[in-house]
Structures are given as structure tokens and as C-alpha cells.
Design a protein around this motif. Structure first.
Motif: not given
Length: 345
Positions: A43-55, A267-283
Motif C-alpha cells: 500500500g505504501e507504493f500506492v501512496t508514494f505514487g499518488a503523492l509524488t504525482l500530487a507534488w 482523483p477519486i479519493v484523498t490520499i494521505y501518507y498513511d492511506s496505504g494501510l487500508l488500501i493494501g489490506l483490501k488488496g
């Protein structure tokens, strides 16, 4: 809006999020099949990808570039020391190219590109290019020295890696949440039914990536080597297939999938630095549907999770996470009844 239209809308949302969980589940199954690692840091790869693009969207230099450089320098130093210790100085040039020149060139490109407001697609490509190498570097630094460890030790290590990566994410990006522009800011009309454009992009990307992975595994030498390592690690070693190569390849694919998922979901949900936990757990729940082995059942489980989550958000939003994770219980019961008890020696 009548009940049929509402149900169709919820199913549409569920299939869209399910496609994201499907990609993450496939990545987790691949990593586990090849390396026996239940990788909670996906899940951290997800947040890193989203936040890198945001910056990059904000015209700022993303901190993941410095993380990439630091990991590359450490890994390169270890590889150079190993080459000298084994009496193979000719490897030093390749090590310098792979661990120093390539990351350095990418960092220089980002220093130039970050403030220039490049088109969105180029920013997406740069974000994926930054995050993807973090996967094999993470495997080289953390997991390759533990190749012979038990599954339990690898699991505990993965939990620790998740917390470390989440802490690094907090340090690099702060506590603020980010959203990125939609790749398709519109709707696809099918008769009177409007399908969200970003949802179409998510589904199209998920299908295309799954087809691409199938082609790579079925028709390329590297893909066949990875399949061999996943099917029989001991036999793959006897055939000369490098375990280190297989592990790095699986983590590279996992990091690429994670970064792509972050770009698709931001673009669908707001991503925070710790959003990867729940997203990764659902995966991970989706991967459990497939018994950590079957890609087909993983895809089916991911879509089921997405639809259940969408209806739970509407009917009982306070309990949606609980309802999703409770799905694991009957699946584990069914898997235990089907496969019986086993013990790792």
C-alpha cells in the motif's frame, strides 16, 4: 433516482475500486509466490505514487526522489563491496551505472522538470519511474539477505517495513491529504447511463495491465523464469534461474502496480501518507480469496470486495471497513476445508 439507478451507480463504484484492489491483490500473490513474503508494504507504493504525482502537480520536487537516491547509494555500496570481496572488479562499472548513474540522471531530470508544469501524462510517467525502482531496491536491502528465513520471520519483517515506509511518507509529504486531476474529466454515455470517465480509465488500465502481465509471463524469457521460480523455487535454482533476479523482478512489478494504482485512485479519493494501510489490506483480502496463489480468484475477490464496500458505504458507512474485513472469515474457513491443515517444516 430510483432504486435500480442507485444500485447500478453503487455497482459501478464498486467495480472501479475493485479493479484497484484486483491489481494490488495480483501484486501480492506474485510477490508471495516468488519470495514467500506477505508484503504489507504494498500500500505504501500506492501512496508514494499518488503523492509524488500530487507534488509534481504543485511544481515541487517530490521527496521520493531523495529516498530513491539514498536507497540506491546504500545498495550500490553493498554490491560494490560484495564484488570486491568476491574478486570481481569488472562488476563495478555495471554497479555504478545501475545504482548511481541511472538514479542520478532521473533525479537531475526531476530537478529540471518539477517546476515546469509538464503535461499530466508526463508527470504520471515520471511518478511511476520514481516509485518503481524502490521495489527492487527494497528487496535488495531488506529481503535478499533474509532469503532463507521462515515465512513467519518474513511476515514480521514486512509489518516492520510497512511502519518504516509509512513514517518515511509522513516525513516526506506531511499530514496533508492530496487529490490529483482526473485523467478523463467527463462521462462515457451508454444510452441514458453515464459512466464516470475516471472509472473507465481505471477499468481499462486494470484490464490492460492484467493482459500485459499474462503476455509477459507466457511469452518472454524473464516472465517464464519468474513463473518457474513461483512454481518451484528449488527446481528453478537447479535450472540456473537466479533467486535474487526473481525476487527483484517481482518487487519491481509490485512497485510498478502500486504506483499505477496510486495515480489511478488519487482523483477519486484523498490520499494521505498513511492511506496505504487500508488500501493494501483490501488488496490482501482479495489475495486471500485466491488462496495467495490463484490470480483468477483474486480478481473475483477484488470485485466482490469493491461492490460490498460500495453498498456498505451507502447502507452502513460506519461499519464498512468491518464488513469488508469480515469477508475473510468465511473465505479462510472454505480454504481450510478445501485444502486441509498443513504445516511448514
Amino acid at each position: 433516482m430510483n432504486s435500480f439507478e442507485l444500485g447500478a451507480l453503487l455497482v459501478q463504484d464498486g467495480v472501479t475500486t475493485g479493479a484497484i484492489y484486483a491489481l494490488l491483490g495480483v501484486a501480492l500473490v506474485l510477490v508471495f509466490s516468488v519470495t514467500r513474503i506477505i508484503f504489507f508494504g504494498q500500500g505504501e507504493f500506492v501512496t508514494f505514487g499518488a503523492l509524488t504525482l500530487a507534488w509534481l502537480q504543485a511544481g515541487q520536487m517530490p521527496g521520493t526522489v531523495w529516498l530513491l537516491l539514498a536507497m540506491a547509494v546504500i545498495a550500490g555500496t553493498l554490491e560494490a563491496a560484495a564484488a570486491l570481496r568476491e574478486g570481481q572488479p569488472r562488476r563495478l562499472a555495471r554497479i555504478a551505472l545501475y545504482y548511481l548513474a541511472a538514479p542520478g540522471a532521473l533525479a537531475a531530470l526531476l530537478v529540471w522538470a518539477a517546476p515546469r508544469g509538464l503535461p499530466l501524462m508526463l508527470q504520471c510517467l515520471l511518478s511511476v519511474a520514481i516509485v518503481t525502482p524502490l521495489g527492487p531496491l527494497l528487496y535488495r536491502l531488506i529481503y535478499r539477505p533474509m532469503a532463507n528465513a521462515s515465512v513467519l520471520v518474513l511476515l514480521i519483517t514486512s509489518v516492520g517495513v510497512h511502519f518504516v515506509l509509512a513514517g518515511i511518507g509522513l516525513w516526506l509529504f506531511g499530514v496533508e491529504g492530496y487529490r490529483t486531476p482526473a485523467l478523463w474529466d467527463g462521462d462515457l454515455m451508454i444510452g441514458s447511463w453515464a459512466i464516470n470517465g475516471q472509472g473507465v480509465i481505471v477499468l481499462g488500465a486494470a484490464i490492460a495491465l492484467i493482459v500485459l502481465l499474462a503476455l509477459v509471463f507466457g511469452y518472454t524469457l524473464s516472465g517464464k523464469a519468474l513463473r518457474a521460480a513461483a512454481s518451484n523455487a528449488t527446481g528453478a535454482k537447479l535450472l540456473g534461474i537466479s533467486v535474487a533476479f526473481s525476487g527483484q523482478m517481482s518487487f519491481a512489478i509490485a512497485a510498478f502496480i502500486g504506483a499505477l494504482c496510486g495515480i489511478l485512485i488519487a482523483p477519486i479519493v484523498t490520499i494521505y501518507y498513511d492511506s496505504g494501510l487500508l488500501i493494501g489490506l483490501k488488496g490482501f483480502v482479495a489475495a486471500i480469496f485466491g488462496g495467495m496463489a490463484s490470480y483468477g480468484f483474486t480478481l473475483l475477490g477484488a470485485v466482490t470486495i469493491g461492490i460490498v464496500e460500495a453498498f456498505s458505504s451507502f447502507l452502513a458507512s460506519a461499519y464498512k471497513e468491518t464488513i469488508v474485513f469480515l469477508l475473510v472469515i468465511p473465505v479462510l474457513w472454505w480454504l481450510s476445508r478445501r485444502g486441509g491443515a498443513s504445516e511448514e517444516h
